[in-house]
Design a protein around this motif. Structure first.
Motif, mmCIF file in Angstrom:
data_model
loop_
_atom_site.group_PDB
_atom_site.id
_atom_site.type_symbol
_atom_site.label_atom_id
_atom_site.label_comp_id
_atom_site.label_asym_id
_atom_site.label_seq_id
_atom_site.Cartn_x
_atom_site.Cartn_y
_atom_site.Cartn_z
ATOM 1 N N LEU A 93 0.831 -1.215 0.000
ATOM 2 C CA LEU A 93 0.000 0.000 0.000
ATOM 3 C C LEU A 93 0.862 1.260 0.000
ATOM 4 C CD1 LEU A 93 -2.691 -0.875 2.672
ATOM 5 C CD2 LEU A 93 -3.187 -0.131 0.365
ATOM 6 N N PHE A 94 1.963 1.224 0.760
ATOM 7 C CA PHE A 94 2.788 2.416 0.910
ATOM 8 C C PHE A 94 3.562 2.699 -0.369
ATOM 9 C CE2 PHE A 94 1.748 0.911 5.076
ATOM 10 C CZ PHE A 94 1.423 2.079 5.759
ATOM 11 N N MET A 96 2.540 1.840 -3.377
ATOM 12 C CA MET A 96 1.528 2.296 -4.339
ATOM 13 C C MET A 96 1.163 3.766 -4.074
ATOM 14 S SD MET A 96 0.904 0.082 -6.538
ATOM 15 C CE MET A 96 0.715 -1.603 -7.005
ATOM 16 N N ALA A 97 1.066 4.119 -2.798
ATOM 17 C CA ALA A 97 0.737 5.509 -2.456
ATOM 18 C C ALA A 97 1.855 6.425 -2.940
ATOM 19 C CB ALA A 97 0.556 5.645 -0.948
ATOM 20 N N PHE A 98 3.104 5.963 -2.791
ATOM 21 C CA PHE A 98 4.248 6.745 -3.243
ATOM 22 C C PHE A 98 4.198 6.924 -4.762
ATOM 23 C CE2 PHE A 98 8.600 6.639 -4.939
ATOM 24 C CZ PHE A 98 9.073 7.835 -4.428
ATOM 25 N N ARG A 100 1.564 6.755 -6.708
ATOM 26 C CA ARG A 100 0.445 7.653 -7.052
ATOM 27 C C ARG A 100 0.856 9.107 -6.894
ATOM 28 N NH1 ARG A 100 -2.760 4.419 -3.865
ATOM 29 N NH2 ARG A 100 -3.079 6.015 -2.281
ATOM 30 N N GLN B 246 -1.363 8.719 4.346
ATOM 31 C CA GLN B 246 -0.886 8.888 2.968
ATOM 32 C C GLN B 246 -1.395 7.779 2.030
ATOM 33 O OE1 GLN B 246 3.391 8.634 2.828
ATOM 34 N NE2 GLN B 246 3.452 6.594 3.695
ATOM 35 N N VAL B 247 -1.803 6.652 2.580
ATOM 36 C CA VAL B 247 -2.238 5.564 1.689
ATOM 37 C C VAL B 247 -3.754 5.557 1.468
ATOM 38 C CG1 VAL B 247 -0.289 4.131 2.372
ATOM 39 C CG2 VAL B 247 -2.482 3.749 3.444
ATOM 40 N N ILE B 248 -4.483 6.386 2.225
ATOM 41 C CA ILE B 248 -5.941 6.404 2.053
ATOM 42 C C ILE B 248 -6.285 7.374 0.923
ATOM 43 C CG2 ILE B 248 -8.173 6.848 3.163
ATOM 44 C CD1 ILE B 248 -6.847 6.187 5.853
ATOM 45 N N PRO B 249 -6.789 6.858 -0.205
ATOM 46 C CA PRO B 249 -7.102 7.765 -1.329
ATOM 47 C C PRO B 249 -8.187 8.765 -0.939
ATOM 48 C CG PRO B 249 -7.125 5.467 -2.027
ATOM 49 C CD PRO B 249 -7.084 5.462 -0.542
ATOM 50 N N GLU B 251 -10.071 10.477 -3.194
ATOM 51 C CA GLU B 251 -11.183 10.508 -4.152
ATOM 52 C C GLU B 251 -11.314 9.157 -4.856
ATOM 53 O OE1 GLU B 251 -8.245 12.918 -7.208
ATOM 54 O OE2 GLU B 251 -9.732 13.952 -5.989
ATOM 55 N N PRO B 345 -5.696 1.284 -4.033
ATOM 56 C CA PRO B 345 -6.525 0.318 -3.310
ATOM 57 C C PRO B 345 -8.012 0.604 -3.474
ATOM 58 C CG PRO B 345 -5.560 1.907 -1.805
ATOM 59 C CD PRO B 345 -4.979 2.193 -3.141
#
Lengths: 114, 369
Positions: A93-94, A96-98, A100, B246-249, B251, B345
């Protein structure tokens, strides 16, 4: 009694040997851990340098840096600040967040250049 | 030490504390249960040094004292005692305990009581109270997302981020994440972050009653949960929990509302045809129809269900076990899936107004990467 003393003495010697081996293993483990930290730091520095150069050279280079990061991720390594450079099992998740976040940057930069 | 109690009281207390007994620990004393008499009660305790549980039960005490008995023996004996009054009497000469039940008696050899680790509660600590029912509810909603891998201890715990009368409770194994926010009454201006081992919270939900008010005491590296007769003490996990926000979108591009049970059952059936260790199922949504499908060497399956979908049609692959864990934890009849992009996610939320969500990463299939 003499026999018991002999056995105890032998056991003492064996325990000393075992302790020495454990100490040696401990030292090796520490060396490997230190090397691992150093290698991960080096890897992070290389990618950071790549990204910095990309940022100086325009959107195309930044995209290349991002592409490299994606490549590293696809090769099974974390690219997030939590576990950078460590082998990963499954998607993270981390990371992927990076990705994004980094993907949004070139778009913003291109918009500001227009 | 000399006391008597009923089989029921004794067995209940033993079943509570034996969850902290360490049978594989090299220290033999940790495979024991400590008995200590008080005024009209007996407190028994067990610990594996990570987690300690003590439980008090009413007893007629005629002589004060303490002893440590092997957990395996006393647990099995307590189960098999006849339903009569049980008398415990220690023999100070050889450290054994004579247990009398009806016309029978047994003598159990104990461990040296002075070797049993003490449960010490540091004086410098923070205290607050929480409803046992709420805590159990919260734990059951997030615990599935904790990691099992002891090499990453931080992720085997659940973060309690308590600030300004609210608590953000988060668990992640980096593949999925569960978050719940609750309001806490009467905690004043408490501002602390705790990472409590998932194992501790799992045991807490088993031993603490639903209606209990839980008194929580936090010391430097320990947390203590107390109800009227049970005390559970655990170490806290050190380190900084990563920035989960930071990982919670923020939108989404499309969302689907559906019946939770329908999707759980369909994905459970579909995962029967998947490879062991990789229960990957495909989900596609088009025109208010959600299709769960799987196509493997074992066979293929396709299930359709009606949903309410807003946005473009889409197709994703998920780990069925992870998806089901998240869906089962929600505890509501209907669920909303918010899709945020191919690299992002999916957000799984209850339809009802509740500050809860879980995140699950889609699986990137080889032909798509």
């Amino acid at each position: 009694m003499q026999y018991l003393y002999k056995i105890t003495k032998e056991m003492e010697v064996k325990l000393h040997t075992l302790l020495a081996e454990v100490q040696e293993l401990k030292n090796k483990a520490r060396e490997i851990e230190e090397e691992n930290v150093r290698l991960r730091k080096e890897l992070a520095d290389i990618y950071r340098t790549g990204l910095d150069e990309g940022a100086g050279g325009g959107t195309g280079s930044l995209q290349k840096g991002l592409f490299n990061l994606l490549g590293l991720y696809d090769h099974g390594f974390h690219i997030c600040n939590v576990y950078f450079g460590r082998k990963r099992a499954g998607d993270c998740l981390f990371c992927m967040a990076f990705l994004r976040k980094e993907k949004k940057l070139p778009a913003k930069q291109a918009a500001s250049e227009m | 030490m000399h006391f008597s109690s009923t089989k029921e009281e004794l067995l209940n207390a033993i079943q509570v504390v034996q969850r902290a007994v360490s049978l594989r620990n090299p220290l033999p004393i940790l495979s024991g249960i400590k008995f200590e008499t008080g005024e009209g009660s007996v407190t028994i305790s067990a610990t594996d040094l990570e987690l300690g549980i003590s439980c008090s039960f009413p007893a007629e005490v005629s002589e004060q004292g303490k002893t440590v008995l092997p957990a395996r023996v006393i647990t099995e004996l307590a189960r098999r005692f006849p339903d009569v009054k049980i008398f415990f009497k220690s023999d100070p000469l050889n450290g054994s305990v004579i247990i009398q039940y009806g016309k029978s008696e047994a003598s159990i050899n104990g461990y040296p009581v002075e070797e049993f680790p003490e449960f010490t509660i540091p004086a410098d600590n923070t205290k607050f109270t929480i409803s046992g029912e709420i805590l159990k509810d919260v734990i059951s909603q997030v615990i599935f997302a904790t990691a099992r891998d002891e090499n990453r201890p931080l992720y085997t715990g659940i973060l309690f981020e308590i600030n300004n009368s609210t608590a953000n409770i988060v668990a992640t194994d980096t593949h999925r994440l569960a978050w719940r926010k609750i309001l806490l009454d009467d905690i004043g201006d408490l501002d602390i972050n705790l990472i409590i081992p998932g194992k501790t919270l799992n045991e807490l939900t088993r031993v603490a009653g639903l209606s209990d008010r839980l008194d929580i005491t936090v010391a430097e590296n320990q947390v203590i949960f107390k109800t009227e007769n049970i005390c559970l003490i655990s170490r806290l996990i050190g380190g900084n929990f990563p920035n989960y926000r930071q990982v919670i979108p923020s939108e989404y591009i499309s969302k689907t509302r559906l019946k939770t049970r329908d999707l759980i059952e369909a994905s459970e059936r579909a995962s029967l045809l998947t490879r062991e260790g990789a229960p990957i199922i495909k989900i596609s949504i088009e025109n208010n129809i959600l299709v769960v499908s799987v196509n493997t060497e074992a066979g293929r399956m396709r299930e359709e269900m009606s949903v309410y979908h807003e946005g473009e049609g889409l197709q994703f692959a998920f780990n069925a076990r992870y998806l089901n864990d998240a869906l089962k934890a929600i505890g509501t009849d209907e669920v909303v899936l918010e899709f945020t992009g191919p690299l992002s996610p999916v957000i799984i939320k209850p339809v009802e107004e509740m500050e809860y969500l879980s995140l699950l990463l889609p699986v990137r299939l080889r032909e798509e990467s």
